[in-house]
Design a protein around this motif. Structure first.
Motif, mmCIF file in Angstrom:
data_model
loop_
_atom_site.group_PDB
_atom_site.id
_atom_site.type_symbol
_atom_site.label_atom_id
_atom_site.label_comp_id
_atom_site.label_asym_id
_atom_site.label_seq_id
_atom_site.Cartn_x
_atom_site.Cartn_y
_atom_site.Cartn_z
ATOM 1 N N LEU A 1 0.832 -1.205 0.000
ATOM 2 C CA LEU A 1 0.000 0.000 0.000
ATOM 3 C C LEU A 1 0.868 1.257 0.000
ATOM 4 O O LEU A 1 0.443 2.311 -0.459
ATOM 5 C CB LEU A 1 -0.940 -0.009 1.209
ATOM 6 N N ILE A 2 2.082 1.148 0.553
ATOM 7 C CA ILE A 2 3.050 2.247 0.446
ATOM 8 C C ILE A 2 4.277 1.689 -0.261
ATOM 9 O O ILE A 2 4.873 0.718 0.201
ATOM 10 C CB ILE A 2 3.444 2.797 1.837
ATOM 11 N N ALA B 1 -0.494 -15.108 11.651
ATOM 12 C CA ALA B 1 0.036 -14.010 12.478
ATOM 13 C C ALA B 1 0.269 -12.766 11.626
ATOM 14 O O ALA B 1 0.010 -11.641 12.067
ATOM 15 C CB ALA B 1 1.338 -14.436 13.154
ATOM 16 N N GLU B 2 0.750 -12.965 10.403
ATOM 17 C CA GLU B 2 0.983 -11.805 9.530
ATOM 18 C C GLU B 2 -0.335 -11.151 9.124
ATOM 19 O O GLU B 2 -0.415 -9.928 8.998
ATOM 20 C CB GLU B 2 1.770 -12.219 8.278
ATOM 21 N N VAL B 3 -1.355 -11.983 8.893
ATOM 22 C CA VAL B 3 -2.661 -11.419 8.518
ATOM 23 C C VAL B 3 -3.208 -10.555 9.646
ATOM 24 O O VAL B 3 -3.673 -9.439 9.407
ATOM 25 C CB VAL B 3 -3.659 -12.545 8.158
ATOM 26 N N THR B 4 -3.138 -11.046 10.865
ATOM 27 C CA THR B 4 -3.688 -10.248 11.969
ATOM 28 C C THR B 4 -2.883 -8.959 12.159
ATOM 29 O O THR B 4 -3.464 -7.889 12.356
ATOM 30 C CB THR B 4 -3.752 -11.056 13.282
ATOM 31 N N ALA B 5 -1.575 -9.044 12.068
ATOM 32 C CA ALA B 5 -0.750 -7.826 12.189
ATOM 33 C C ALA B 5 -1.061 -6.867 11.046
ATOM 34 O O ALA B 5 -1.168 -5.654 11.248
ATOM 35 C CB ALA B 5 0.727 -8.193 12.187
ATOM 36 N N PHE B 6 -1.230 -7.417 9.836
ATOM 37 C CA PHE B 6 -1.529 -6.559 8.695
ATOM 38 C C PHE B 6 -2.839 -5.811 8.901
ATOM 39 O O PHE B 6 -2.931 -4.608 8.699
ATOM 40 C CB PHE B 6 -1.603 -7.373 7.397
ATOM 41 N N TYR B 7 -3.880 -6.536 9.333
ATOM 42 C CA TYR B 7 -5.189 -5.882 9.455
ATOM 43 C C TYR B 7 -5.171 -4.776 10.502
ATOM 44 O O TYR B 7 -5.783 -3.717 10.320
ATOM 45 C CB TYR B 7 -6.292 -6.901 9.739
ATOM 46 N N ALA B 8 -4.463 -5.003 11.596
ATOM 47 C CA ALA B 8 -4.382 -3.958 12.624
ATOM 48 C C ALA B 8 -3.687 -2.719 12.046
ATOM 49 O O ALA B 8 -4.131 -1.582 12.255
ATOM 50 C CB ALA B 8 -3.622 -4.487 13.842
ATOM 51 N N TYR C 1 -3.378 -1.954 8.817
ATOM 52 C CA TYR C 1 -4.191 -1.443 7.702
ATOM 53 C C TYR C 1 -5.264 -0.499 8.245
ATOM 54 O O TYR C 1 -5.515 0.589 7.710
ATOM 55 C CB TYR C 1 -4.804 -2.645 6.986
ATOM 56 N N ARG C 2 -5.889 -0.884 9.331
ATOM 57 C CA ARG C 2 -6.921 -0.013 9.900
ATOM 58 C C ARG C 2 -6.315 1.306 10.365
ATOM 59 O O ARG C 2 -6.878 2.382 10.118
ATOM 60 C CB ARG C 2 -7.621 -0.707 11.064
ATOM 61 N N ARG C 3 -5.156 1.248 11.024
ATOM 62 C CA ARG C 3 -4.539 2.500 11.496
ATOM 63 C C ARG C 3 -4.199 3.411 10.319
ATOM 64 O O ARG C 3 -4.409 4.615 10.352
ATOM 65 C CB ARG C 3 -3.293 2.189 12.336
ATOM 66 N N TRP C 4 -3.674 2.811 9.242
ATOM 67 C CA TRP C 4 -3.316 3.591 8.051
ATOM 68 C C TRP C 4 -4.579 4.187 7.405
ATOM 69 O O TRP C 4 -4.627 5.358 7.056
ATOM 70 C CB TRP C 4 -2.535 2.700 7.092
ATOM 71 N N ALA C 5 -5.629 3.387 7.320
ATOM 72 C CA ALA C 5 -6.879 3.874 6.709
ATOM 73 C C ALA C 5 -7.469 5.012 7.535
ATOM 74 O O ALA C 5 -7.968 5.994 6.990
ATOM 75 C CB ALA C 5 -7.876 2.719 6.588
ATOM 76 N N THR D 1 -12.310 0.748 7.479
ATOM 77 C CA THR D 1 -12.753 1.505 8.664
ATOM 78 C C THR D 1 -14.241 1.300 8.962
ATOM 79 O O THR D 1 -14.723 1.730 10.012
ATOM 80 C CB THR D 1 -12.486 3.010 8.464
ATOM 81 N N ASP D 2 -14.982 0.663 8.053
ATOM 82 C CA ASP D 2 -16.396 0.352 8.315
ATOM 83 C C ASP D 2 -16.555 -0.874 9.209
ATOM 84 O O ASP D 2 -17.651 -1.162 9.695
ATOM 85 C CB ASP D 2 -17.145 0.096 7.003
#
Lengths: 560, 560
Positions: free
Chosen positions: A269-270, A296-303, A305-309, B47-48
């Motif tokens: 994404l960046i 583990a990577e998926v859960t870290a990514f989603y956390a 991703y939400r902060r970035w969004a 974010t939804d």
């Protein structure tokens, strides 16, 4: 002032001491054996440079330095000013070693930072190269520009794109419509709110420039928002380095499917340059496909991703615009996120868009600046602004220049095409002025970007030396094509594919009224004659006489 | 079989236990509130999704699993087979998490590894989708393919590019000629040897596919070489990791200048994916600009650059080919280096080239495979190969499908265009068969890629239900345009820009002979009538009646 040891050259310029390795100097040797004088391209590969190269001697001669290399005694002559400009260290626009595409070469912004909107007006943009340069510079600097007063007519967005680069055709066509569709293949074609995103993340290479031209605004809503993704990424790195690293290090799969398309691409994404500087943003949850990484990577990514969004979505980052008919947004699709609010009303909102690329835009801007510099220098030398070359010198220079070797979609170069046309006129027994008109009808193409009123531009330039018997047929030869399509059955069938293509841009065949008016105009019949030679002068099997053959005739005409 | 705790779902499929985080499941929820049923695009941004999302319950119902989330009780129903296909772990073609573009998804080669040349033949490629898929697959797998029997005629290379993607127009035009020029702007346009290189390193995004079509071979020399840059990079990493790191970590400035161009780009000679896998090669000393780094980095770079260049240049890496007239090379410009030996002789070597992109090529291949799978499945269900739907069902499905919402360069969608044409025929008092022909004239566009003989294709498909009074005007409506351009002065002026563009592809206006022959053919006048409605049925201000309006008329026709 100049010293050397085995491996390097040292040189004092003003207060500075510059130091260059022998191999760097040799690789950049400007002599005609190392660098082609015509193209400026290097003739040697790196493996052609002798192993164990050293500086054997260096001599200061006025404004230049002559370097002699061991073991082969090859010599290079460098201008001191060139060496000073290419001093080693981190080069690039601002000394970062980057190429103008990363955060370091941009003005990052929040809406509150923008004293005024980067904007321009299409008529001024067309009329004034300095204005044009300012508009294009805004896209590179701020990531977007709002170009106003582009007629709110279908297809005009392609003209805007063609004014600075090449349209990137995609599965959506050369041009796409953004308006409500009954069964949309893309959410853009609904009334829905579209959150800030970049376009085409499922494409690699992604289109780097997007244009959106407003033909009709919504009665209610449909407001556009722009977000500077580079500014947001800088804040993310400063405040949450871990999230930044996850966003920059995790390729995200994107996809798009329709009846005739199955596009896939995976990118973070960046996106970072090799030096770790922000160079691209992709953000588009609509098109994100299931991420397939270990748990583990998926859960870290989603956390992350939400902060970035959430950071991207902050209201203080959204620049709100209401596009009015005639507004054309041009923006950097690798940096700026765009979105819109939902809309209602019955009028219906209608934008047309297309894609292009940043490299072409930057090239057009660089050429504008080069030409501006050329005009300034010329202005200092010739205060009247008129060429002090003779017609033969000035025209001969164009026929010998690189532009004459371009192809404009035809099987012969422009130079060959023009000389063939001149020869055909000569063979047909035309008078000198008409031979000159045939020879010079596309001289406008040799002097500026193709397609921009080349008949008019050529005629104007030629008028400093020639009368209307030469300039009018040049000016009218495009109109003559439109005339012949209407006046002469079967003429259209003789046109080349390229000529058919350009006809559509030139306005298509004349109406019967226009044709009658044209036929009655002075020099119309001469323009038609030039046109017929023009149409024939595209034969790759023919070799026309060189320019010198026509020089005496041109010279005689200028003396009259 | 199914269990859950707060954050995740566990599921047993066969021998495997799969585990999915709640947020991953929710982001991929297939329900119509989360995913648009028409476009398949996601309707929710990240974010939804509620903060603190958890799996509250999961239930196994036959082939599906229903997941209920806390805190909002939203439910998702996933097919077990879909979950099994999307099991977490390193996804992608071969489990590397890459997207098909890195070394991991390629067959790396030395010439000695190639039992036979990846190749195909243009007529077979056109005729057989399986052959076409094989040729395109070779470009992705081996980095190149040699397509033979492409007629050695100017412009054909554009047809090859259009068969799998979109031409990337550049400052060299849509198409460029590689042959000797008197004052070349590029060394390619000389007799010189050209060492192996990639094209356009000064462009970013760089064109990712290149085509070279041989029109005329040299009498002597001019042999083409191809080198697999990914294979060489793999060897470099294995044998000289330090050099590999310098090549991958140092952006090199490239540039190209001519009268109308100032292109610049900086990229490393070896480009890596975020996971450190080889994803792109740039190699072209001709266009390299002075490297401006600190002294120590420059010397280290040059030493590494020489080692990399030497490794690439090893004779055992060069695949030698002699292109004959009709041969068209298609290759991956981010992976394969190409070069040529010098040539002499008097005949002159002439290639034509153009650029395109890998993403479009991969999309075309994926669609071919999807269609192949569709045919196989249909073949199993319907051994006769004929549709067992009624005409109304089958045609209604096309009018309701996503293809009907496409624009083919006109201001209305294909669906609207067809319904407008049907309504115009009806308003003109045409008989039922002719109304049907007007309504269905572009049905070929709805069933396959645009432009590929859509009149013929449509007529053939319709012939399973309708007689020639319907199918012949459909088949002949393109010919009718070519006919009218010749037979009717002023007709050309009525055509839309898109119609003018496609006319050139369709062969331009008919000759007088062809026109006479056409006019005498059965159903020609009906085809002309359909054509006129076709030309008018492009009005964005009109809303035509829905498909259902025409269904009784079609049904009546099929009963006759």
């Amino acid at each position: 002032m100049v010293s050397w040891d085995d491996g390097k050259l040292e040189l004092t310029v003003g207060e500075r001491t510059l130091c260059f390795p022998a191999v760097w100097l040799r690789d950049n040797c400007p002599c005609p054996a190392c660098r082609d004088p015509d193209s400026g391209q290097k003739l040697k590969d790196i493996t052609d440079i002798p192993n164990g190269l050293a500086v054997a001697a260096a001599e200061d001669i006025g404004e230049s330095v002559v370097v002699t290399y061991a073991p082969d005694r090859h010599q290079s002559t460098f201008a001191r000013s060139w060496l000073a400009r290419h001093a080693l260290g981190y080069g690039g626009a601002d000394g970062t070693g980057e190429d103008g595409r990363t955060e370091d070469d941009k003005q990052l912004w929040l809406p509150a930072d923008l004293d005024q909107l980067p904007q321009g007006s299409w008529p001024r943009y067309l009329a004034d190269p300095a204005d044009r340069a300012g508009v294009l510079d805004a896209v590179l600097r701020w990531g977007f520009v709002l170009l106003r007063d582009v007629p709110a007519e279908a297809g005009r967005v392609l003209e805007v794109a063609a004014s600075f680069g090449f349209v990137r055709e995609t599965n959506y066509g050369r041009l796409f419509d953004v308006r409500i569709e009954p069964r949309p293949a893309n959410l853009a074609f609904t009334r829905r709110r579209i959150l800030p995103h970049t376009d085409n993340p499922y494409r690699d290479p992604v289109p780097t420039v997007q244009l959106l031209h407003c033909l009709r605004a919504a009665d209610d809503g449909g407001e556009t928002s722009l977000t500077d993704g580079f500014a947001a990424a800088r804040e993310l790195r400063a405040t949450d380095g871990e999230t930044f690293q996850i966003m920059a290090g995790t390729p995200v799969p994107f996809g798009y499917t329709d009846q005739s398309t199955e596009l896939r691409a995976s990118q973070p994404l960046i996106q970072l340059s090799p030096r770790g500087r922000v160079r691209g943003i992709r953000f588009n949850n609509r098109s994100a496909r299931p991420l397939r990484l270990p748990y583990a990577e998926v859960t870290a990514f989603y956390a992350a991703y939400r902060r970035w969004a959430e950071l991207l979505a902050r209201p203080e980052r959204q620049l709100k615009l209401r596009l009015a008919p005639g507004d054309c947004l041009i923006f950097d699709n690798t940096r700026i996120l765009h979105g819109r609010t939902a809309f209602g009303g019955t009028g219906g909102r209608h934008l047309q868009g297309c894609y292009a690329d940043l490299d072409g835009l930057a090239s057009t801007l660089a050429v504008l600046r080069r030409e501006e510099k050329g005009r300034e220098e010329k202005g200092r030398k010739e205060p009247e602004g008129r060429s002090n070359m003779t017609a033969i010198e000035a025209i001969g220079e164009l026929f010998a220049g690189p532009g004459a070797n371009d192809y404009l979609g035809e099987p012969v170069t422009i130079g060959e095409h023009l000389r063939q046309a001149g020869a055909l006129a000569e063979a047909a027994g035309a008078d000198d002025a008409l031979v000159a008109a045939a020879l010079l009808h596309d001289v406008g193409h040799l002097r500026s970007a193709p397609g921009v009123g080349h008949g008019e531009a050529g005629a104007q330039w030629l008028s400093q030396w020639f009368g209307q018997a030469v300039t009018e047929p040049v000016r009218l030869h495009v109109a003559a094509k439109r005339y012949l399509c209407t006046a002469e059955p079967g003429y259209f069938g003789l046109l080349s594919a390229e000529s058919v293509r350009s006809l559509a841009l030139q306005g298509g065949p004349m109406t019967a009224e226009e044709a009658a008016e044209f036929a009655a105009a002075p020099h119309a019949q001469e323009a038609v004659a030039v046109r017929r030679w023009d149409d024939q002068a595209k034969d790759p099997a023919v070799t026309a006489p060189p320019f010198a053959h026509f020089a005496p005739l041109l010279e005689a005409l200028t003396r009259r």
